[in-house]
Design a protein around this motif. Structure first.
Motif, PDB file in Angstrom:
ATOM      1  N   ARG A   1      15.511  10.936   7.930  1.00 42.90           N
ATOM      2  CA  ARG A   1      16.266   9.901   6.930  1.00 42.90           C
ATOM      3  C   ARG A   1      16.230  10.355   5.637  1.00 42.90           C
ATOM      4  NH1 ARG A   1      15.799   4.269   7.545  1.00 42.90           N
ATOM      5  NH2 ARG A   1      14.800   3.793  10.273  1.00 42.90           N
ATOM      6  N   PRO A   2      17.650  10.263   4.508  1.00 41.74           N
ATOM      7  CA  PRO A   2      17.354  10.492   3.249  1.00 41.74           C
ATOM      8  C   PRO A   2      15.736  10.904   2.775  1.00 41.74           C
ATOM      9  CG  PRO A   2      18.930   8.915   3.193  1.00 41.74           C
ATOM     10  CD  PRO A   2      17.610   8.460   5.008  1.00 41.74           C
TER      11      PRO A   2
ATOM     12  N   TYR B   1       9.889  11.426  -0.320  1.00 38.57           N
ATOM     13  CA  TYR B   1      10.334  11.406  -1.190  1.00 38.57           C
ATOM     14  C   TYR B   1       9.529  12.708  -1.442  1.00 38.57           C
ATOM     15  CZ  TYR B   1      11.075  11.243  -6.322  1.00 38.57           C
ATOM     16  OH  TYR B   1      11.543  10.928  -7.920  1.00 38.57           O
ATOM     17  N   LEU B   2       9.576  14.084  -2.175  1.00 42.88           N
ATOM     18  CA  LEU B   2       9.021  14.798  -2.672  1.00 42.88           C
ATOM     19  C   LEU B   2       9.318  15.606  -3.367  1.00 42.88           C
ATOM     20  CD1 LEU B   2      10.408  17.220   0.690  1.00 42.88           C
ATOM     21  CD2 LEU B   2       8.502  15.533   1.037  1.00 42.88           C
TER      22      LEU B   2
ATOM     23  N   ASP C   1       7.460   6.506   2.976  1.00 50.55           N
ATOM     24  CA  ASP C   1       8.219   5.449   2.272  1.00 50.55           C
ATOM     25  C   ASP C   1       9.234   4.899   0.986  1.00 50.55           C
ATOM     26  OD1 ASP C   1       9.569   2.802   3.714  1.00 50.55           O
ATOM     27  OD2 ASP C   1       7.381   1.925   3.399  1.00 50.55           O
ATOM     28  N   TYR C   2       9.691   5.587   0.721  1.00 50.91           N
ATOM     29  CA  TYR C   2      10.863   5.091  -0.483  1.00 50.91           C
ATOM     30  C   TYR C   2      11.482   4.861  -0.135  1.00 50.91           C
ATOM     31  CZ  TYR C   2      13.313   6.644  -5.017  1.00 50.91           C
ATOM     32  OH  TYR C   2      13.560   6.965  -6.315  1.00 50.91           O
ATOM     33  N   SER C   3      12.199   3.619  -1.535  1.00 50.85           N
ATOM     34  CA  SER C   3      13.038   2.245  -1.322  1.00 50.85           C
ATOM     35  C   SER C   3      12.590   1.840  -0.279  1.00 50.85           C
ATOM     36  CB  SER C   3      14.674   3.311  -1.493  1.00 50.85           C
ATOM     37  OG  SER C   3      14.661   4.143  -2.244  1.00 50.85           O
ATOM     38  N   ARG C   4      10.917   1.484   0.867  1.00 47.79           N
ATOM     39  CA  ARG C   4      11.011   0.308   1.726  1.00 47.79           C
ATOM     40  C   ARG C   4      11.093   1.202   2.805  1.00 47.79           C
ATOM     41  NH1 ARG C   4       7.882  -4.495  -0.048  1.00 47.79           N
ATOM     42  NH2 ARG C   4       6.463  -3.969   1.933  1.00 47.79           N
TER      43      ARG C   4
ATOM     44  N   LYS D   1       0.777  -1.268  -0.524  1.00 49.17           N
ATOM     45  CA  LYS D   1      -0.073  -0.176   0.025  1.00 49.17           C
ATOM     46  C   LYS D   1       0.804   1.142  -0.008  1.00 49.17           C
ATOM     47  CE  LYS D   1      -3.731   0.171   2.536  1.00 49.17           C
ATOM     48  NZ  LYS D   1      -4.489   0.211   4.336  1.00 49.17           N
ATOM     49  N   LYS D   2       0.249   2.460  -0.404  1.00 50.19           N
ATOM     50  CA  LYS D   2       1.611   3.281  -1.014  1.00 50.19           C
ATOM     51  C   LYS D   2       1.188   4.278   0.239  1.00 50.19           C
ATOM     52  CE  LYS D   2       2.128   7.244  -3.914  1.00 50.19           C
ATOM     53  NZ  LYS D   2       2.300   8.242  -5.030  1.00 50.19           N
TER      54      LYS D   2
END
Length: 464
Positions: free
Chosen positions: A437-438, A409-410, A401-404, A205-206
């Motif tokens: 986090r990054p 990510y904006l 939760d980018y890259s899990r 889920k996104k």
């Protein structure tokens, strides 16, 4: 206050009420320049302390001391409404300012954008300042200020919408999707257990389910880096920005409305010859148009005057649409109530008015300003685009939760105006500080899709 000023306040208030202005009870304070410019720099008389406000105060006060600029009016959206008058003002200056702030207060009370703002924000900001001072005692002034630096860097990125969707349950890693075999599978499932031969697919889920504009709230709710005192500060800062936001998105309307009425009110007063001359000079300074920027007092005033004229003397087409003659003043009050700068400009900046005021688009080339376009629609659309999102970049959280891996990510809602790369590279570390986090930012640079990334050590970028 002296007796003359008291009489002026009573007279102006009576005239304003007679025109139909509807405002909160007013409280007037006469203050020295240091106090007025402190309030101007902080935005409120009771706001928390931060070095950036002191920097703004020094800049504003220096311009005042050098005679380059002067704050004529400072009014607080509250109930009662507070207005601050400079102790060096002449009686005529104060008359203009009192009429001006009464119209501002009418706008605060009646424009729909302000309907959800807190009217006790003076007291609320006092409590906020006290809590932040307490956190400074507990965690240290430098630690709290370092956090405030990061929070203030993104404070404008909120969503003032009344309706908010929920993010609850969005952190679930997986969502089961059942593949139907017949259109009636839902009915069979009412009385029976799921058949064993149904195929179960696993799908991530996104998070969030849809792009989230309220970056400040998203970080406040989902950052794993923040301590409770830091979440508390973000909550308070977001509350303050929600208070300021209606003023940001109605700047042209609000200043135009106040200018229109201070002119009308003072024309009703029995001014002496010297007062009339002084008023004319003061008013001319307020509405002086600029060749290279938009004066909100002037543009707003001209649009309101045009609305009044057109609705007082409607064209044949307007008559067919049901516009009644001599309805200009009624229409102005309607516009004041329901519009924001974007709809105000789009709906009421006419082709004739653009031509009359000689509005144009321009660029600076080789150190010179060059007129590039006078087309009505292009001028209007550029003015509208300048007011979208309060003139701030439109940024959304696309993936929390980018890259899990919990990275952020904006996306920048690019519509022809690029982000300032230097500013972006300075802000990304602040977002990293808040998120832990990054952090990625997708945008455009030189018309090429680009992603900036900060990993806690350095900013890098790559073309998509």
């Amino acid at each position: 206050m002296d007796k003359e000023l008291h009489r002026a306040i009573a007279e102006i208030t009576e005239i304003a009420s007679g025109f139909g202005l509807d405002f909160y009870p007013m409280r007037y304070e006469i203050c020295p320049a240091d106090i007025v410019y402190t309030f101007g720099a902080y935005g409120m008389p009771t706001r928390f302390s931060h070095w950036s406000f002191g920097k703004q105060f020094h800049k504003m006060k220096l311009q005042y001391d050098l005679g380059l600029s002067q704050i004529y009016e400072l009014v607080i959206n509250s109930d009662p409404c507070y207005a601050f008058l400079l102790h060096t003002n002449s009686l005529t200056q104060n008359k203009l300012i009192i009429a001006h702030v009464l119209a501002h207060c009418d706008f605060f009370k009646n424009n729909v954008r302000f309907s959800n703002t807190r009217r006790d924000m003076v007291e609320s900001m006092t409590a906020t300042a006290e809590r932040i001072m307490n956190y400074e005692l507990i965690h240290g002034k430098e630690e709290v200020e370092r956090f405030l630096d990061a929070a203030l860097a993104i404070q404008e990125h909120i969503d003032p919408s009344i309706i908010k969707h929920k993010h609850n349950e969005e952190l679930d890693e997986e969502n089961e999707i059942t593949v139907r075999k017949t259109p009636y599978d839902d009915l069979w499932g009412i009385d029976y257990k799921e058949p064993d031969n149904k195929k179960i697919l696993k799908k991530r889920k996104k998070f969030p389910l849809s792009p989230e504009k309220d970056l400040l709230l998203f970080i406040q709710e989902y950052s794993t880096e923040l301590e409770e005192w830091q979440r508390d500060i973000l909550t308070m800062m977001r509350e303050e920005m929600l208070y300021f936001w209606p003023q940001i998105e109605t700047k042209i309307m609000n200043e135009g409305w106040a200018t229109f009425w201070h002119q009308r009110i003072l024309r009703e007063m029995d001014l002496t010859t010297d007062e009339a001359i002084e008023f004319s000079l003061l008013n001319a300074n307020v509405v002086q148009p600029s060749k290279t920027s938009i004066n909100p007092y002037y543009l707003g005033l001209k649009i309101y005057e045009d609305i009044e004229r057109r609705y007082n003397e409607p064209s044949e087409e307007m008559l067919r649409l049901g516009v009644k003659p001599q309805s200009g003043r009624e229409k102005m009050f309607e516009v004041r109530e329901i519009e924001s700068d974007i709809s105000f400009i789009r709906n009421y900046l006419t082709k004739d008015l653009v031509k009359q005021e000689d509005l144009y688009l321009f660029e600076k080339k080789d150190g010179k300003y060059i007129v590039t376009d006078k087309d009505y629609e292009h001028v209007r659309d550029r003015l509208v685009s300048m007011r979208v999102n309060g003139s701030f970049p439109y940024i959304v959280v696309d993936d929390g939760d980018y890259s899990r891996n919990g990275e952020l990510y904006l996306k920048h809602g690019y519509e022809g105006t690029e982000l300032d790369p230097q500013y972006l590279e300075n802000v990304l570390p602040y977002i990293y500080q808040l998120w832990g986090r990054p952090v990625y930012m997708e945008t455009f640079l030189d018309n090429k899709p680009m992603v900036y990334m900060y990993d806690g050590k350095k900013v890098s970028r790559r073309i998509i």
